[in-house]
Every structure is written in C-alpha cells, then in structure tokens.
Design an enzyme around this catalytic site. Structure first.
Site, PDB file in Angstrom:
ATOM      1  N   SER A 125      49.169  29.132  73.186  1.00 22.43           N
ATOM      2  CA  SER A 125      49.763  28.958  74.517  1.00 22.43           C
ATOM      3  C   SER A 125      51.264  28.759  74.397  1.00 22.43           C
ATOM      4  CB  SER A 125      49.121  27.714  75.135  1.00 22.43           C
ATOM      5  OG  SER A 125      49.826  27.311  76.280  1.00 22.43           O
ATOM      6  N   TYR A 149      46.556  18.375  75.186  1.00 25.94           N
ATOM      7  CA  TYR A 149      46.092  19.772  75.191  1.00 25.94           C
ATOM      8  C   TYR A 149      47.037  20.635  74.350  1.00 25.94           C
ATOM      9  CZ  TYR A 149      45.711  24.623  76.580  1.00 25.94           C
ATOM     10  OH  TYR A 149      45.637  25.995  76.535  1.00 25.94           O
ATOM     11  N   LYS A 153      46.555  22.697  70.576  1.00 31.82           N
ATOM     12  CA  LYS A 153      46.872  24.101  70.262  1.00 31.82           C
ATOM     13  C   LYS A 153      47.837  24.185  69.078  1.00 31.82           C
ATOM     14  CE  LYS A 153      44.458  26.267  73.350  1.00 31.82           C
ATOM     15  NZ  LYS A 153      43.356  27.160  72.971  1.00 31.82           N
TER      16      LYS A 153
HETATM   17  P1  NAD Z   1      37.894  28.943  80.401  1.00 30.01           P
HETATM   18  O1  NAD Z   1      37.598  27.490  80.480  1.00 30.01           O
HETATM   19  O2  NAD Z   1      37.626  29.775  81.603  1.00 30.01           O
HETATM   20  O3  NAD Z   1      37.114  29.583  79.168  1.00 30.01           O
HETATM   21  C1  NAD Z   1      36.795  28.865  78.004  1.00 30.01           C
HETATM   22  C2  NAD Z   1      35.338  29.147  77.674  1.00 30.01           C
HETATM   23  O4  NAD Z   1      34.995  28.449  76.475  1.00 30.01           O
HETATM   24  C3  NAD Z   1      34.376  28.670  78.764  1.00 30.01           C
HETATM   25  O5  NAD Z   1      33.441  29.690  79.037  1.00 30.01           O
HETATM   26  C4  NAD Z   1      33.701  27.451  78.148  1.00 30.01           C
HETATM   27  O6  NAD Z   1      32.379  27.282  78.625  1.00 30.01           O
HETATM   28  C5  NAD Z   1      33.756  27.798  76.662  1.00 30.01           C
HETATM   29  N1  NAD Z   1      33.751  26.629  75.766  1.00 30.01           N
HETATM   30  C6  NAD Z   1      34.538  25.529  75.837  1.00 30.01           C
HETATM   31  N2  NAD Z   1      34.248  24.694  74.812  1.00 30.01           N
HETATM   32  C7  NAD Z   1      33.283  25.291  74.085  1.00 30.01           C
HETATM   33  C8  NAD Z   1      32.563  24.919  72.926  1.00 30.01           C
HETATM   34  N3  NAD Z   1      32.800  23.754  72.307  1.00 30.01           N
HETATM   35  N4  NAD Z   1      31.627  25.766  72.441  1.00 30.01           N
HETATM   36  C9  NAD Z   1      31.366  26.943  73.068  1.00 30.01           C
HETATM   37  N5  NAD Z   1      32.010  27.339  74.182  1.00 30.01           N
HETATM   38  C10 NAD Z   1      32.956  26.528  74.678  1.00 30.01           C
HETATM   39  O7  NAD Z   1      39.408  29.086  79.952  1.00 30.01           O
HETATM   40  P2  NAD Z   1      40.334  30.385  79.898  1.00 30.01           P
HETATM   41  O8  NAD Z   1      41.363  30.264  80.952  1.00 30.01           O
HETATM   42  O9  NAD Z   1      39.510  31.607  79.830  1.00 30.01           O
HETATM   43  O10 NAD Z   1      41.070  30.140  78.518  1.00 30.01           O
HETATM   44  C11 NAD Z   1      40.605  30.702  77.304  1.00 30.01           C
HETATM   45  C12 NAD Z   1      41.464  30.203  76.157  1.00 30.01           C
HETATM   46  O11 NAD Z   1      42.808  30.552  76.405  1.00 30.01           O
HETATM   47  C13 NAD Z   1      41.434  28.690  75.974  1.00 30.01           C
HETATM   48  O12 NAD Z   1      41.444  28.406  74.597  1.00 30.01           O
HETATM   49  C14 NAD Z   1      42.726  28.228  76.624  1.00 30.01           C
HETATM   50  O13 NAD Z   1      43.193  27.039  76.062  1.00 30.01           O
HETATM   51  C15 NAD Z   1      43.643  29.397  76.291  1.00 30.01           C
HETATM   52  N6  NAD Z   1      44.760  29.515  77.227  1.00 30.01           N
HETATM   53  C16 NAD Z   1      44.504  29.614  78.571  1.00 30.01           C
HETATM   54  C17 NAD Z   1      45.566  29.685  79.464  1.00 30.01           C
HETATM   55  C18 NAD Z   1      45.319  29.738  80.941  1.00 30.01           C
HETATM   56  O14 NAD Z   1      46.247  29.458  81.712  1.00 30.01           O
HETATM   57  N7  NAD Z   1      44.137  30.112  81.431  1.00 30.01           N
HETATM   58  C19 NAD Z   1      46.879  29.695  78.980  1.00 30.01           C
HETATM   59  C20 NAD Z   1      47.110  29.614  77.607  1.00 30.01           C
HETATM   60  C21 NAD Z   1      46.027  29.526  76.735  1.00 30.01           C
HETATM   61  C1  WQD Z   2      52.943  26.867  87.651  1.00 26.84           C
HETATM   62  C2  WQD Z   2      54.093  26.457  88.556  1.00 26.84           C
HETATM   63  C3  WQD Z   2      54.174  24.094  88.999  1.00 26.84           C
HETATM   64  C4  WQD Z   2      50.371  23.894  91.154  1.00 26.84           C
HETATM   65  C5  WQD Z   2      49.792  25.248  82.782  1.00 26.84           C
HETATM   66  C6  WQD Z   2      49.622  24.531  81.483  1.00 26.84           C
HETATM   67  C7  WQD Z   2      49.860  25.463  80.337  1.00 26.84           C
HETATM   68  C8  WQD Z   2      49.057  26.754  80.460  1.00 26.84           C
HETATM   69  C9  WQD Z   2      49.076  27.330  81.836  1.00 26.84           C
HETATM   70  C10 WQD Z   2      47.161  26.741  79.008  1.00 26.84           C
HETATM   71  C11 WQD Z   2      54.807  25.176  88.121  1.00 26.84           C
HETATM   72  C12 WQD Z   2      53.882  24.858  90.268  1.00 26.84           C
HETATM   73  C13 WQD Z   2      51.468  24.350  90.462  1.00 26.84           C
HETATM   74  C14 WQD Z   2      50.548  23.394  92.473  1.00 26.84           C
HETATM   75  C15 WQD Z   2      52.904  23.875  92.306  1.00 26.84           C
HETATM   76  N1  WQD Z   2      47.687  26.579  80.169  1.00 26.84           N
HETATM   77  N2  WQD Z   2      52.708  24.339  91.019  1.00 26.84           N
HETATM   78  N3  WQD Z   2      51.813  23.406  92.992  1.00 26.84           N
HETATM   79  O1  WQD Z   2      52.233  24.216  84.507  1.00 26.84           O
HETATM   80  O2  WQD Z   2      53.175  26.494  83.954  1.00 26.84           O
HETATM   81  O3  WQD Z   2      51.112  25.744  82.864  1.00 26.84           O
HETATM   82  O4  WQD Z   2      48.866  26.332  82.821  1.00 26.84           O
HETATM   83  O5  WQD Z   2      47.671  26.824  77.939  1.00 26.84           O
HETATM   84  O6  WQD Z   2      49.551  24.764  79.193  1.00 26.84           O
HETATM   85  O7  WQD Z   2      50.550  23.458  81.420  1.00 26.84           O
HETATM   86  O8  WQD Z   2      51.041  26.345  85.246  1.00 26.84           O
HETATM   87  O9  WQD Z   2      49.893  27.059  87.297  1.00 26.84           O
HETATM   88  O10 WQD Z   2      49.990  24.593  86.761  1.00 26.84           O
HETATM   89  O11 WQD Z   2      52.069  25.759  87.454  1.00 26.84           O
HETATM   90  O12 WQD Z   2      54.011  23.857  92.817  1.00 26.84           O
HETATM   91  O13 WQD Z   2      49.598  22.932  93.137  1.00 26.84           O
HETATM   92  O14 WQD Z   2      53.546  26.171  89.855  1.00 26.84           O
HETATM   93  O15 WQD Z   2      55.005  23.003  89.243  1.00 26.84           O
HETATM   94  O16 WQD Z   2      56.160  25.329  88.447  1.00 26.84           O
HETATM   95  P1  WQD Z   2      52.010  25.625  84.166  1.00 26.84           P
HETATM   96  P2  WQD Z   2      50.652  25.926  86.710  1.00 26.84           P
END
Ligand code: NAD
Ligand code: WQD
Length: 347
Positions: A125, A149, A153
C-alpha cells in the site's frame, strides 16, 4: 496454463483479479475465510466469465490447510490479497491486525517454501511511505507508517526483502521472485456492475461513502477538512480503477520471467495513475457522471490524513509495461453502476 493461488480472492480487489485472471487464461485457485467477504462474489465471477475459480474456504493462518492446497493444486504463483485493511480498526485492535496480516503471511511463506512455490505478488500500500513534502511518491522514497495497519504492510515488505536476500546466502536453486505492489486508492467496479466493493457497516473510505449517500442509505458525507494546502483545500489522492489495478498484477506475473527477476528479486512498484483528485473534485465529477446529488458538509480534518498523495507510476510502466487505461469518469460511473444495481451489496 499457469495456476495462480489467490489469497483473499473473494474480496473487493481479489474478486476483480479472479475475473481478469480467468479471462486471461489462468487457472485460479482461491483461498478465503470470508471474514470480510461473501461467497456470492465468486458466484458473480463465474457469471461474468463463464469460468469458476476452485475455492478453498480456509484461513491463511491454517498451515495444514495451505499445505493441502499446495499438495493438491499445481500452483505456479501466489497473489496474496488476504488481510485486514481498516486503519481505524487496526488502531483499536492491533493484535488482530498483526496476527492476520503479518503472522498470516509468515504461514503462507512457510507453506510456499515447503511446496517450492516461490513466485509471489503481494498487496502492499502507499501507506508504507513516510510522509514527504514531495506529494508524488516514488518507490525509493523513505518508508514509515503511522498506524498499525500500515506498519503491518511495512513489516511484511521487510520480511519479504529478507527472504529474498537470504536466497543469495543460501544459493537457492529456486530463488524467490517477489513483487510488492503499492496500491494508491483503488475505487470503481467491474463494468458489468456485478462485482464491487461491499464494505461491512458504515464505510471509512470516500467512494463507498459517496455512493451510499447518493443512493440514500447514508444522509450526508463529511468532507474531512477544507483547509489543506491543496488547490481547493480538500485532500488529494490518486484514485485508480480496480480493474486497471488488477491488470497490474497480471503484468507482474508476466514480469517474473523478465530479466530483472531472472535470478530472483524482491521489487516494489507503485500502482497509481500519477494524477491526484481532491475530495470536492470527486464529489463534483460523481454528480456529473451519475446525475445524482451528493449531500455533504465540511467537517474538521480526520486524524492521520495527508494533504496530498499521488503516485509516480514510471517504474511500473518501464519494468512491468503497465499503465492505467480508465479515467475518473469511468471509475465513478462503474462505482455507481455497482451501487445502484446492488443497493445492499451481495446480500
Ligand atoms: P477485502 O477485505 O475486500 O479483501 C480481503 C479478503 O481477504 C477478504 O475476502 C477476506 O475475507 C480475506 N481474508 C482476510 N483475512 C484472511 C485470512 N486470515 N485468511 C483467509 N482469508 C482472509 O480487501 P481488499 O480491498 O480487496 O484488499 C485486498 C488487499 O489489498 C489487502 O491486503 C489490503 O490490505 C490491500 N490494499 C487494499 C487497499 C484498498 O484501498 N482497498 C489499498 C491498499 C492495499
Ligand atoms: C480519501 C480522501 C479523506 C472519507 C485509506 C487508507 C490507506 C489505503 C486506502 C489500504 C481523504 C477524504 C474520506 C470521508 C472524506 N488502504 N474523506 N470523507 O485515507 O487516502 O487511504 O484507504 O492500504 O491505507 O489509509 O482513503 O478513501 O479514506 O480517503 O472527506 O467520509 O477522502 O480525508 O482526503 P485514504 P479514504
């Protein structure tokens, strides 16, 4: 035909990855414990593609379950999405986050090692970057996170770098090939409107919140701060279409055969568009694309938020030959199609 094990394959990003992998001709094996997803997402994957991933309902911390999967399936590479992802929850329950994310990854790595499967694409991330005065983040910027979190990572990234380094000492015949993909802000949904983001309870992230206000499930969006040093005072992020994002994973699998991974490596790549949009720009564009009003108010800043953060995606272009294809209108139209076709998500 290559077989890919997708951990967390039923989740938001994982389900979109399953679609693209199946359509690209890969065999897909999913392991998911459904702690943050529903089996219905994989039913939808089947409806979109006409193909089914092989599903194992298991926890990645269950070593025996993983070993059984590796014994049964001929896995070529693993895409590791499984983990917990809420920043707020990680602050109130850090042990659960370190256990799922860090310990879960260790168990997965042991099972992979024993099965001699050493090709891994990891969901990292942009949150691993230390806050910088330069808003466009490149892979060589200093690392450091401010919440459990993000630290989970970063710890996993460090572990994976160590594992790769150890290959040199051990002169491994099969070296680890590890791609760390640092996602910026994934949003949107598959253009069919059949799969998308289905958060439990009240969403934390901007886009699901905006969609739920637009459909009338939530009354009003709070815009967290309008006094940031950005063009309109609201926070700026690099929003990336989830389908572009998962295509980056397929490019990463392809790159494992390329020169830079030939003798094993652990390399990080940003997956972002390179362009930032403010919260107000998101709201205005959403209203334009969907013809729906978004009721919002300006509220105080949210603790821990950066003013502005967007990717330098040049390395992914140069070495993975990947770049985004979809624009903000596509992201928001697709997010809305998913939300309006499925007002209660997969329920
Ligand atoms: P999500 O929660 O929708 O998907 C994660 C999946 O993993 C879910 O289906 C959950 O049931 C499964 N899971 C969790 N713990 C588990 C375990 N111990 N064993 C087996 N399955 C398990 O999340 P997502 O948005 O699809 O994110 C996927 C990955 O990408 C995550 O590692 C997240 O940290 C990373 N990521 C997401 C974002 C984002 O904004 N969505 C941003 C950066 C990184
Ligand atoms: C985006 C923008 C908020 C909600 C987070 C995690 C990051 C990554 C992605 C996994 C910001 C603004 C948001 C609301 C708002 N996840 N906002 N009102 O904070 O960039 O990242 O998700 O790795 O680790 O920190 O994403 O979608 O929460 O916010 O004004 O109700 O929207 O302040 O500027 P963020 P976000």
């Amino acid at each position: 035909m290559q077989t890919i094990l997708v951990t967390g394959g039923a989740g938001y990003i994982g389900s979109h990855a399953c679609v693209e992998l199946l359509q690209a001709g890969f065999k897909v094996v999913v392991v998911d414990n459904f702690s943050n997803s529903k089996p219905e997402s994989l039913v939808r994957v089947q409806k979109i593609t006409g193909l089914s991933p092989t599903l194992y309902q298991a926890d990645i911390r269950d070593k025996q379950a993983l070993s059984d999967i590796f014994a049964k399936e001929n896995i070529d590479a693993v895409i590791h999405f499984a983990g917990l992802k809420s920043v707020g929850e990680s602050c109130s329950d850090p042990l659960n986050y370190y256990n799922n994310n860090v310990y879960g990854t260790l168990v997965l790595l042991e099972a992979m090692n024993e099965a001699n499967v050493k090709n891994l694409i990891f969901s990292s991330s942009a949150t691993v970057y230390k806050e910088s005065t330069i808003n466009q983040y490149a892979e060589d910027f200093p690392l450091g996170s401010i919440n459990p979190y993000g630290r989970s990572k970063l710890m996993i990234e460090e572990i994976l770098r160590d594992v790769s380094t150890a290959d040199k000492i051990n002169q491994s015949a099969t070296p680890w090939k590890i791609v760390l993909l640092r996602y910026f802000n994934p949003i949107g949904a598959h253009e069919s409107g059949m799969i998308g983001e289905d958060p439990n309870g009240i969403p934390n992230n901007l886009l699901p919140y905006v969609s739920q206000v637009a459909i009338g499930k939530l009354a009003q969006l709070s815009v967290w701060g309008d006094d940031y040093p950005t063009r309109d005072g609201t926070g700026v992020r690099d929003y990336i279409h989830v389908v572009d994002l998962v295509k980056g994973h397929i490019k990463a699998i392809d790159a494992l055969d390329a020169e830079q991974f030939k003798n094993g490596a652990c390399k990080a790549y940003n997956l972002g568009t390179g362009t930032g949009y403010s919260v107000l720009e998101i709201i205005n564009t959403f209203e334009k694309v969907t013809a729906r009003p978004v009721n919002y108010k300006i509220a105080p800043r949210r603790a821990g938020d950066l003013a502005e953060c967007f990717a330098n995606p040049a390395l992914a272009l140069a070495e993975l030959h990947w770049q985004t294809e979809k624009n903000l209108d596509d992201m928001l139209a697709d997010a809305w199609r998913w939300q309006s076709n499925n007002p209660n998500g997969y329920e």
